[in-house]
Design an enzyme around this catalytic site. Sequence first.
Site, PDB file in Angstrom:
ATOM      1  N   ASP A   1      97.167  41.653 -20.441  1.00  0.00           N
ATOM      2  CA  ASP A   1      98.339  40.829 -20.149  1.00  0.00           C
ATOM      3  C   ASP A   1      98.911  41.235 -18.796  1.00  0.00           C
ATOM      4  OD1 ASP A   1     100.643  39.363 -20.066  1.00  0.00           O
ATOM      5  OD2 ASP A   1     101.644  40.387 -21.741  1.00  0.00           O
TER       6      ASP A   1
ATOM      7  N   LYS B   1     103.740  41.259 -14.110  1.00  0.00           N
ATOM      8  CA  LYS B   1     104.404  42.512 -14.484  1.00  0.00           C
ATOM      9  C   LYS B   1     104.542  43.366 -13.226  1.00  0.00           C
ATOM     10  CE  LYS B   1     102.985  42.525 -19.304  1.00  0.00           C
ATOM     11  NZ  LYS B   1     104.282  42.447 -20.007  1.00  0.00           N
TER      12      LYS B   1
ATOM     13  N   ASP C   1      97.593  45.085 -25.348  1.00  0.00           N
ATOM     14  CA  ASP C   1      98.220  43.862 -25.838  1.00  0.00           C
ATOM     15  C   ASP C   1      97.360  43.118 -26.869  1.00  0.00           C
ATOM     16  OD1 ASP C   1     100.634  42.538 -25.705  1.00  0.00           O
ATOM     17  OD2 ASP C   1      99.967  41.101 -24.193  1.00  0.00           O
TER      18      ASP C   1
ATOM     19  N   ASP D   1     104.928  35.442 -18.884  1.00  0.00           N
ATOM     20  CA  ASP D   1     104.692  36.749 -19.504  1.00  0.00           C
ATOM     21  C   ASP D   1     105.087  36.752 -20.983  1.00  0.00           C
ATOM     22  OD1 ASP D   1     103.915  39.366 -19.718  1.00  0.00           O
ATOM     23  OD2 ASP D   1     105.697  40.192 -18.742  1.00  0.00           O
TER      24      ASP D   1
ATOM     25  N   GLU E   1     103.550  35.195 -23.237  1.00  0.00           N
ATOM     26  CA  GLU E   1     102.343  34.434 -23.573  1.00  0.00           C
ATOM     27  C   GLU E   1     101.866  34.683 -25.003  1.00  0.00           C
ATOM     28  OE1 GLU E   1     102.264  37.348 -22.252  1.00  0.00           O
ATOM     29  OE2 GLU E   1     100.881  38.204 -23.715  1.00  0.00           O
TER      30      GLU E   1
ATOM     31  N   ARG F   1     103.419  34.711 -27.827  1.00  0.00           N
ATOM     32  CA  ARG F   1     103.931  33.710 -28.771  1.00  0.00           C
ATOM     33  C   ARG F   1     103.252  32.359 -28.574  1.00  0.00           C
ATOM     34  NH1 ARG F   1     109.990  34.424 -26.474  1.00  0.00           N
ATOM     35  NH2 ARG F   1     109.190  36.531 -26.227  1.00  0.00           N
TER      36      ARG F   1
HETATM   37  C1  4TL Z   1     110.585  40.180 -21.564  1.00  0.00           C
HETATM   38  C2  4TL Z   1     109.513  39.314 -22.167  1.00  0.00           C
HETATM   39  C3  4TL Z   1     110.121  38.244 -23.028  1.00  0.00           C
HETATM   40  C4  4TL Z   1     108.724  38.673 -21.081  1.00  0.00           C
HETATM   41  C5  4TL Z   1     108.669  40.199 -23.047  1.00  0.00           C
HETATM   42  O1  4TL Z   1     109.153  40.720 -24.033  1.00  0.00           O
HETATM   43  N1  4TL Z   1     107.401  40.357 -22.734  1.00  0.00           N
HETATM   44  C6  4TL Z   1     106.457  41.067 -23.559  1.00  0.00           C
HETATM   45  C7  4TL Z   1     105.095  40.510 -23.205  1.00  0.00           C
HETATM   46  O2  4TL Z   1     104.593  40.660 -22.124  1.00  0.00           O
HETATM   47  N2  4TL Z   1     104.535  39.795 -24.135  1.00  0.00           N
HETATM   48  O3  4TL Z   1     103.393  39.180 -23.849  1.00  0.00           O
HETATM   49  C8  4TL Z   1     106.454  42.544 -23.416  1.00  0.00           C
HETATM   50  C9  4TL Z   1     105.748  43.278 -24.340  1.00  0.00           C
HETATM   51  C10 4TL Z   1     105.701  44.659 -24.225  1.00  0.00           C
HETATM   52  C11 4TL Z   1     107.115  43.178 -22.390  1.00  0.00           C
HETATM   53  C12 4TL Z   1     107.061  44.566 -22.283  1.00  0.00           C
HETATM   54  C13 4TL Z   1     106.357  45.305 -23.197  1.00  0.00           C
HETATM   55  C14 4TL Z   1     106.308  46.753 -23.114  1.00  0.00           C
HETATM   56  C15 4TL Z   1     106.615  47.373 -21.918  1.00  0.00           C
HETATM   57  C16 4TL Z   1     106.544  48.734 -21.832  1.00  0.00           C
HETATM   58  F1  4TL Z   1     106.824  49.335 -20.670  1.00  0.00           F
HETATM   59  C17 4TL Z   1     106.201  49.491 -22.923  1.00  0.00           C
HETATM   60  F2  4TL Z   1     106.150  50.833 -22.824  1.00  0.00           F
HETATM   61  C18 4TL Z   1     105.922  48.889 -24.095  1.00  0.00           C
HETATM   62  F3  4TL Z   1     105.581  49.618 -25.121  1.00  0.00           F
HETATM   63  C19 4TL Z   1     105.974  47.527 -24.195  1.00  0.00           C
HETATM   64 ZN    ZN Z   2     101.578  40.041 -24.128  1.00  0.00          ZN
HETATM   65 ZN    ZN Z   3     103.315  39.116 -21.654  1.00  0.00          ZN
END
Ligand code: 4TL
Ligand code: ZN
Ligand code: ZN
Length: 498
Positions: free
Chosen positions: A267, A274, A286, A346, A348, A350
């Site tokens: 991701d 990111k 991820d 980001d 994505e 869901r």
């Molecule tokens: C802020 C948004 C809604 C974009 C979000 O939650 N994004 C998540 C994501 O990318 N889903 O695809 C997400 C998921 C995990 C964002 C950050 C993390 C994450 C970041 C870190 F630095 C960690 F250490 C961790 F465990 C998870």
């Molecule tokens: Zn993700």
């Molecule tokens: Zn993401």
Amino acid sequence: MEIRCSSTTARDWSGDALVVGVFSGDAGQGMRDLLAERFGNALAQRLEQRRFQAKPGESASLELLNHSPSSLIVVGLGAPADFGAEQLRSAAATACRLAASAGAQQLGLALPVEGLEPAAAAGAMAEALRLGLFADQRFKSDPEPRPQPQAVELLGLPAAALADCQGAVANSAALCSGVELARQLVAAPPNVVTPAALADTAAQLARSFQLELKVLERSDCEALGMGSYLAVSQGSDLPPKFIHLTYRPSGPATRRLVLVGKGLSFDSGGYNLKTAGSQIEMMKYDMGGSAAVLGAMRAIAELKPEGVEVHMLVAACENMISGGAIHPGAIVTASNGKTIEINNTDAEGRLTLADALVYACKLEPDAVVDLATLTGACVIALGEEIAGLWSPSDGLAQALLQASEQAGEHLWRMPLRASYREGLKSGLADMKNTGPRPGGSITAALFLQDFVDPTVNWAHLDIAGTVWSDKGRGLDPAGATGFGVRTLVNWVRSGGPA
Ligand code: 4TL
Ligand code: ZN
Ligand code: ZN
């Protein structure tokens, strides 16, 4: 490593290394007396010299000249009031690591099991022994030799329960194979575990355990109208793989359960890239949800529970950047006809889960559980040791909470507060994929709920914090934890929803 259950006690057992658990304070006196009786009073002085207080996690290794056992490992258990299955697991894992590094071949493990169900205690110890020794050296050109005890005896178990205990040990072997598979999948880098590699893993399980496998290619997904999932995948050079693996019991099935795992093999965030501090280099992790459901399927396929049919779904893909990648602001249509304005590429996970959940509900299941490294907000809320649980169904939530506590994994139920759905409103489409920062893991769960048939029992686990452990904890060495496998397997074996 062979694990045997025995009613022999620390007083009588002989072999290379004896591990005994000692409670702190007066409660530890019984075991200290037993040790003095068997190995002499000098032993107490040696423990005294080392200021051994029997705190949890504390240990002392002592060589015993002219004795069998030739070494004694004493592990601290803390106060009996605070001692339960979790402390038993930690103590067994610590003990086994110490004994293995000392080169012990025959190990006797005398930890207290009073107050616990003997079979559950034996299973927990067996798990801790194996998972505590797990080390992943697949990517080393010159792996270090890792000594492992040849045989471990779990001592002091009630004679009447030995058969049950040995059964639990056998079950734990299947469970551990599932957890190890999940750990290996998560730890493997994104150039190795690709969407196709996830599909290959499912194919290997299908071959080894006679499971049914269907892999939908991009064109199949297009035909099903999975515009939400495919939007995520379109920036990648690697083709998406929608994986559907099925376990059917030998007899009739009275329940049908679906396990859905988020399977982003990497991701990058897409055009909402990111940036510094967002751990982009960690984002191979991820696919932790898909690793958990694949691991669970491996264990289920080996344990062969009766009466329950289990489907696993993974909409595997990569979230990358290219000229063909989805634009922030694009509007896509999911397979249930709902339109989504992608205000953040980001978010994505869901989007992939939306189409997987629609597919899951078409299977007419008794329950659907999805696992996903879904939000950073869940990590902020609950940290590394607790995953978030969302479900409109109290019965399903309770069943999962119970399965997780039995597994030594921790869940905390979170609210599906309907009014927060406001945050997902779009001026143009049916919804946006991302709400405001506050309550971000709740709006993510509410987004998913839009793709679940309201008559279907559904639960969502946000495992973003629990899939990886920087330092290691309890029986988990540092790195991938395999979180979710044990909870899912316990839940499936308990029969699913209440
Ligand atoms: C802020 C948004 C809604 C974009 C979000 O939650 N994004 C998540 C994501 O990318 N889903 O695809 C997400 C998921 C995990 C964002 C950050 C993390 C994450 C970041 C870190 F630095 C960690 F250490 C961790 F465990 C998870
Ligand atoms: Zn993700
Ligand atoms: Zn993401």
